[in-house]
Design an enzyme around this catalytic site. Structure first.
Site, PDB file in Angstrom:
ATOM      1  N   LYS A  48      28.414  35.497 -11.198  1.00 40.72           N
ATOM      2  CA  LYS A  48      28.918  36.152 -12.393  1.00 40.72           C
ATOM      3  C   LYS A  48      30.201  36.935 -12.150  1.00 40.72           C
ATOM      4  O   LYS A  48      31.188  36.761 -12.861  1.00 40.72           O
ATOM      5  CB  LYS A  48      27.819  37.102 -12.897  1.00 40.72           C
ATOM      6  CG  LYS A  48      28.209  37.949 -14.047  1.00 40.72           C
ATOM      7  CD  LYS A  48      27.269  39.127 -14.152  1.00 40.72           C
ATOM      8  CE  LYS A  48      27.507  40.086 -12.995  1.00 40.72           C
ATOM      9  NZ  LYS A  48      26.847  41.387 -13.186  1.00 40.72           N
ATOM     10  N   THR A  49      30.178  37.762 -11.125  1.00 40.04           N
ATOM     11  CA  THR A  49      31.355  38.579 -10.845  1.00 40.04           C
ATOM     12  C   THR A  49      32.533  37.705 -10.446  1.00 40.04           C
ATOM     13  O   THR A  49      33.677  37.978 -10.801  1.00 40.04           O
ATOM     14  CB  THR A  49      31.056  39.593  -9.731  1.00 40.04           C
ATOM     15  OG1 THR A  49      29.829  40.246 -10.045  1.00 40.04           O
ATOM     16  CG2 THR A  49      32.156  40.623  -9.622  1.00 40.04           C
ATOM     17  N   ASP A 232      31.522  43.077 -18.628  1.00 38.58           N
ATOM     18  CA  ASP A 232      30.514  42.755 -17.633  1.00 38.58           C
ATOM     19  C   ASP A 232      29.159  43.290 -18.107  1.00 38.58           C
ATOM     20  O   ASP A 232      29.115  44.294 -18.820  1.00 38.58           O
ATOM     21  CB  ASP A 232      30.932  43.438 -16.316  1.00 38.58           C
ATOM     22  CG  ASP A 232      30.063  43.019 -15.154  1.00 38.58           C
ATOM     23  OD1 ASP A 232      29.426  41.957 -15.246  1.00 38.58           O
ATOM     24  OD2 ASP A 232      30.027  43.759 -14.141  1.00 38.58           O
ATOM     25  N   GLU A 233      28.076  42.672 -17.703  1.00 37.38           N
ATOM     26  CA  GLU A 233      26.720  43.140 -18.052  1.00 37.38           C
ATOM     27  C   GLU A 233      26.603  43.433 -19.548  1.00 37.38           C
ATOM     28  O   GLU A 233      26.109  44.486 -19.951  1.00 37.38           O
ATOM     29  CB  GLU A 233      26.374  44.414 -17.274  1.00 37.38           C
ATOM     30  CG  GLU A 233      26.488  44.298 -15.772  1.00 37.38           C
ATOM     31  CD  GLU A 233      25.257  43.714 -15.111  1.00 37.38           C
ATOM     32  OE1 GLU A 233      24.451  43.053 -15.810  1.00 37.38           O
ATOM     33  OE2 GLU A 233      25.126  43.873 -13.883  1.00 37.38           O
ATOM     34  N   GLN A 267      17.990  39.841 -17.863  1.00 39.02           N
ATOM     35  CA  GLN A 267      18.122  40.970 -16.948  1.00 39.02           C
ATOM     36  C   GLN A 267      18.400  42.268 -17.694  1.00 39.02           C
ATOM     37  O   GLN A 267      18.914  43.224 -17.119  1.00 39.02           O
ATOM     38  CB  GLN A 267      19.238  40.708 -15.934  1.00 39.02           C
ATOM     39  CG  GLN A 267      18.892  39.616 -14.942  1.00 39.02           C
ATOM     40  CD  GLN A 267      19.899  39.560 -13.806  1.00 39.02           C
ATOM     41  OE1 GLN A 267      19.909  40.414 -12.929  1.00 39.02           O
ATOM     42  NE2 GLN A 267      20.748  38.557 -13.829  1.00 39.02           N
ATOM     43  N   ARG A 620      16.064  39.212  -6.379  1.00 37.57           N
ATOM     44  CA  ARG A 620      16.896  39.874  -5.369  1.00 37.57           C
ATOM     45  C   ARG A 620      16.756  39.186  -4.018  1.00 37.57           C
ATOM     46  O   ARG A 620      17.560  39.372  -3.121  1.00 37.57           O
ATOM     47  CB  ARG A 620      16.506  41.354  -5.182  1.00 37.57           C
ATOM     48  CG  ARG A 620      16.660  42.244  -6.389  1.00 37.57           C
ATOM     49  CD  ARG A 620      17.988  42.132  -7.029  1.00 37.57           C
ATOM     50  NE  ARG A 620      17.966  41.193  -8.149  1.00 37.57           N
ATOM     51  CZ  ARG A 620      19.036  40.720  -8.738  1.00 37.57           C
ATOM     52  NH1 ARG A 620      20.229  41.071  -8.319  1.00 37.57           N
ATOM     53  NH2 ARG A 620      18.940  39.862  -9.733  1.00 37.57           N
TER      54      ARG A 620
END
Length: 755
Positions: A48-49, A232-233, A267, A620
Site C-alpha cells: 500500500k505505502t 492514506d488509511e 482493517q 502481522r
DNA sequence: AAGATAACTGTTTTT
DNA sequence: CAGTTATCTT
C-alpha cells in the site's frame, strides 16, 4: 549541450522504468491512473505505502504535476515521515513545496497561514487531550456543577463528538435536559478557548473546515493548487475529515482535484474514536468511482496465515470484499495452545520464544500481541524471569511527561500570555507561595473584568516593568510571578529557540526544583533532552520560531520512549501492531470477553470491529502465527474462567495445529532455571525513573548472605548482594551481577559462593 | 507543602 | 491486583 540533454532524457526514462519495475498489474494500474479520483482497496501487506509513494513519484517524474501541486495526508506523523523519506529516495528533485502530513498537521499549517481569516490569534496554542480535560474541569467548576453529575470525560466526549460532526455549540440539537446542559458547557468551553487563544485537536479540523467553507477565494486557491490529493488509511477518516477533503477537492463545483485514496475496510479498527467506514462508500458515490482497484496479492505472509485470516473476515457483513493471496507456499500451520492459566500461557510463550531465538530468529522479529494493555503484565513477569529482553509499546510519551509539560507551559506563556491553562499549571510550580486563596482572588478579578489570568495578575500586582531579573526574585507571590514572566518574555525576544528553552529552564526554577527532588535525576535528563529537541528542531524545520516548536510539541507527542538499541521482543496491543510485520506473532488471550472484548460483544458492529482487529493481528505474521488462550485468568484481582474465543472456531481446522501442553514437572528443567523461576519482577515502568513494584527493601539477614557481600555464581559470574528477603527455603537474595545486571536468586537452588 | 491514607477504577489510540 | 487520584494528616 545536446549530449547532456540526451543524458537527462535517458535518465528520466531509466528512472521511470526502475520506478515501475516489479509491480504487479493492479499496483501498476493504480500508480499510472490518469488525472481522476480513485479508490484503492489495499489489503494487508499488499504494498500500500509503495503504491502511494510511487504514485506521487510517478506523477512528478512524468511531469503531470509539480511537487507544489501535491497534498498527501496520513493519520500519524510516523506514516507521514515514512512517506516523505520514501518519496525523496525515489526522486532526484527537491520535494519542498509538497504538502505531506497528518490531517491535524496540515490544518494547523493552513490556520497558521490564515490565522486572521480563521479568527485566531497569531500565537494560538494547541491543547492536547489532557489540556482539554483540564480546561473542561475548570469550566465545570466555575459553573458550580458536580463532577458526579457531569463527569468531565463525558463532557469532553460530547464536545469532541459534536465537533467531529461539524457542529458548533449553537448548532447542537437539544432535545432533553441532559443535552441542553451539555450544549451549555460546550458553549462555555468554546468561549473560553476563544478568549485564551487555544484550540483543541478537533478544533484544528473544524476551524480549518470552516475557514475553507466561508472563504471561497481561499478555498479556490487551495483547490487550484493541489491538483492531486492522496489519502492514506482512508478507512480511518471521520466525518469531518471527509468533509474537509471534499471541500479541498472542490467537489460541488468544478471537481478540480484528483483524490486518490488508499484504504482497507477490513482493517478499520478505530470506529470507537469516530472513524467511519461508510466514508469509503460515500467516496465511491461522491467522487464517481467507476471501478475500485483491489490490491490482493500479499507479499508478507505464507498461505495458511492468509487463508485463516480470509476465512475469519468473511464472517463480517457489508464488506467491499477481497481475498488475500500469495505466490509463496502455504507454509506452516497456525499453532494453537490451550493453556490452563494465564501464567501457563505466558510460560508457554516464553519457551517458544526461547526456541525461536535459539533457531536464529531475532527477538525484534517476534511480537507478543494482546487485546488490552493489562494483559502485558503476566507476560512481562515471565519474560523478566527468563531474562529475555523485551520492549513494551504504548507508554507515556516524551511531550506528555510532567516535567516537560511544566516546561512547555512556561514557553506557552511566553508566546501567549492569555493561555490560562498553562498559567494555572505553573503559577505555583515550583512553589512560590501562591495558595488557593490568592488564586481564587485572581480568578474572581479575571472573571469580573473579562480578563485572562495573566492580565488580571499584571493589572493587580504588576506595577512598573522590571529591568533586572533580580527584582523578580525579591518580589513575592503573584507579583514575583508576574515580573518573572515579564522578564522572561523580554529576555527571550532576542534569543534563538534553544537559548529560550535554556533560559526558561534556568530562570523558572524548574532545574533547581528537580535538583532538590530525590527522584529528579530522570526528570532533569528529560528537561535537558528538551533543549536537544529544540536544537534539532531548529536544524530541521523551515520555521524555527517558538510558536512553531510549541505546535510541534502538541502535534507530535514524541516517540514512546527512548528506543533501546538492544534486540528485544516486541510487546504491544493488536491496535498498535497495525501496519507492522514480524517473522513470528503470538496472539494471546483469545478468550470470550477479552477478545472479542466483553464491551463489544453485544452489538454486531462492535463484534465486527473486534473481528477486524483479529484480522489485523493475524496478518502481522510473516511465517509463524501462534494463537493461545487460557482457561482461567487473573483480571482485576479476580480469577475469571473464560471459554475460548469464537474467532478460533472461525478458522478452518485444517490450518491449525493444536499443541499439547508439556509436562513441566521435569526436575532438570526446574533445577536449571530455579533462579529464574523464582526471581522477583522488577518492572520498569514507562514513566520516568526506575520505580519498582512487587517488593520492598528488607533488613539484611544475619549470616553469610548479607547486603554488600560479594558473590560468585556459576552462570552469571561475579556480583554483589544488594537485598535479602525471606526465610528457610524461601530465602532469596538480590544480586547485582557485573555482566548480567540485577537478579533475584533463591538461595536453595542458586549455587552462590561468597568471595 | 509534602507525605500518607483512603477511594476509585479498570478496552482499544492518534492528533 | 495495581495504579492513579482525591482527601486527610502532620
Amino acid at each position: 549541450m545536446k549530449i547532456s540533454l540526451w543524458g537527462g532524457y535517458f535518465d528520466i526514462h531509466k528512472r521511470m522504468s526502475s520506478l515501475l519495475a516489479d509491480l504487479n498489474p493492479e499496483q501498476l494500474e493504480a500508480i499510472t491512473l490518469p488525472h481522476q479520483s480513485a479508490l484503492i482497496l489495499a489489503g494487508a501487506g499488499s504494498g500500500k505505502t509503495r503504491v502511494l509513494t510511487t504514485r506521487i513519484a510517478y506523477l512528478i517524474q512524468s511531469g503531470q504535476v509539480s511537487p507544489h501541486g501535491i497534498l498527501a495526508v496520513t493519520f500519524t506523523n510516523k506514516a507521514a515521515r515514512e512517506m516523505l523519506t520514501r518519496i525523496t529516495a525515489m526522486l532526484p528533485i527537491n520535494t519542498r513545496g509538497m504538502w505531506v502530513g497528518t490531517f491535524h498537521g496540515l490544518c494547523n499549517r493552513m490556520l497558521r497561514s490564515h490565522y486572521q481569516e480563521a479568527g485566531l490569534p497569531q500565537a494560538f496554542q494547541i491543547l492536547d487531550t489532557a489540556d482539554q480535560l483540564a480546561m473542561i474541569k475548570r469550566i465545570l467548576k466555575s459553573s458550580g456543577v458536580s463532577d458526579k453529575e457531569f463527569p468531565p470525560r463525558q463532557v469532553q466526549w460530547f464536545i469532541n463528538n459534536a465537533k467531529e460532526g461539524g457542529l458548533r455549540a449553537s448548532q447542537v440539537e437539544t432535545y432533553d435536559q441532559f443535552t441542553r446542559n451539555m450544549a451549555e458547557f460546550y458553549l462555555a468551553y468554546e468561549q473560553r478557548c476563544y478568549k485564551e487563544g487555544v484550540v483543541d485537536f478537533p478544533e484544528l479540523l473544524l476551524r480549518c473546515y470552516e475557514l475553507l467553507m466561508r472563504n471561497e477565494i481561499l478555498c479556490k486557491h487551495y483547490c487550484d493548487r493541489f491538483s492531486h490529493i492522496l489519502v492514506d488509511e482512508f478507512q480511518d477518516t471521520n466525518q469531518l475529515q471527509y468533509r474537509w477533503l471534499k471541500l479541498l477537492a472542490g467537489t460541488g463545483s468544478s471537481m478540480c482535484s484528483a483524490v486518490f485514496v488508499v484504504g482497507d475496510d477490513d482493517q478499520s479498527i478505530y470506529a470507537f474514536r469516530g472513524a467511519d467506514t461508510e466514508n469509503m462508500k460515500h467516496f465511491e458515490h461522491d467522487f464517481n468511482i467507476s471501478h475500485i482497484i483491489k490490491l490482493e496479492q500479499n507479499y508478507r505472509s505464507h498461505g495458511n496465515i492468509l487463508n485463516a485470516a480470509n476465512t475469519l473476515i468473511q464472517n463480517n457483513s457489508g464488506r467491499f470484499g477481497k481475498n488475500l493471496w500469495t505466490s509463496e507456499g502455504h507454509g506452516e500451520a497456525l499453532r494453537v495452545y490451550n493453556a490452563a492459566t494465564d501464567f501457563d500461557e505466558a510460560s508457554f510463550i516464553v519457551d517458544e520464544v526461547k526456541t525461536l531465538h535459539a533457531e536464529g530468529i531475532e527477538l525484534s522479529q517476534i511480537a507478543l500481541l494482546y487485546r488490552s494493555n493489562a494483559q502485558s503484565r503476566v507476560l512481562e513477569h515471565s519474560l523478566f524471569n527468563a531474562s529475555l529482553p523485551y520492549r513494551v509499546y504504548g507508554g507515556m510519551r516524551f511531550f506528555e511527561r510532567q516535567e516537560i509539560k511544566h516546561a512547555l507551559a512556561y514557553l506557552r506563556l511566553i508566546a501567549n500570555p492569555d493561555d490560562d491553562n498553562a498559567l494555572l499549571r505553573i503559577i505555583n510550580f515550583p512553589t512560590r507561595g501562591i495558595g488557593p486563596r490568592s488564586l481564587e482572588q485572581l480568578q474572581d478579578t479575571a472573571g469580573q473584568q473579562g480578563w485572562s489570568l495573566s492580565t488580571a495578575a499584571a493589572n493587580k500586582y504588576g506595577g512598573e516593568a522590571v529591568s533586572a531579573e533580580e527584582s523578580a526574585k525579591t518580589k513575592k507571590g503573584v507579583a514575583g510571578f508576574v515580573s518573572l514572566l515579564q522578564v522572561m518574555r523580554q529576555d527571550c525576544a532576542e534569543l534563538t529557540l534553544p537559548e529560550i528553552v535554556k533560559h526558561m529552564l534556568a530562570h523558572s526554577g524548574l532545574i533547581a526544583h528537580y535538583q532538590k527532588e530525590r527522584e529528579g535525576a530522570d526528570r532533569l535528563e528529560n528537561l535537558n533532552e528538551l533543549i536537544n529537541a529544540a536544537t534539532s528542531f531548529v536544524h530541521e524545520a523551515e520555521d524555527d520560531s517558538l510558536i512553531a516548536f510549541l505546535s510541534h510539541a502538541s502535534l507530535e507527542a514524541g516517540e514512546h520512549q527512548a528506543g533501546t538499541d538492544q534486540d528485544a521482543l516486541q510487546l504491544m496491543t493488536a491496535h498498535s501492531a497495525k501496519g507492522l510485520e514480524f517473522h513470528s506473532v503470538f496472539l494471546s488471550g483469545l478468550e470470550e470477553g477479552l477478545f472479542p472484548h466483553e464491551n463489544s460483544r453485544d452489538d454486531d458492529n462492535g463484534l465486527e470491529e473486534e473481528r477486524r482487529l483479529m484480522y489485523v493481528a493475524m496478518t502481522r505474521a510473516r511465517r509463524r502465527l501462534y494463537l493461545s488462550f487460557a482457561q482461567s485468568r487473573m483480571l482485576h484481582g479476580q480469577t475469571r474462567y473464560n471459554v475460548r474465543s469464537r474467532f478460533l472456531d472461525e478458522i478452518p481446522d485444517n490450518l491449525m495445529k493444536w499443541l499439547q501442553p508439556v509436562q513441566k514437572m521435569d526436575v532438570s528443567y526446574f533445577g536449571s532455571s530455579a533462579e529464574n523461576q523464582f526471581a522477583k519482577p522488577v518492572r520498569q515502568t514507562s514513566d520516568y525513573g526506575k520505580r519498582r513494584t512487587g517488593f520492598v527493601n528488607q533488613k539484611s539477614q544475619a549470616g553469610q548472605w548479607r547486603v554488600g557481600q560479594n558473590v560468585l555464581h556459576a552462570k552469571f559470574g561475579a556480583g554483589v548482594i544488594i537485598n535479602c528477603e525471606g526465610q528457610g527455603s524461601d530465602a532469596r537474595v538480590q544480586v547485582r551481577f557485573d555482566r548480567v545486571g540485577m537478579k533475584w536468586l533463591l538461595l536453595e537452588f542458586a549455587k552462590l559462593t561468597p568471595v
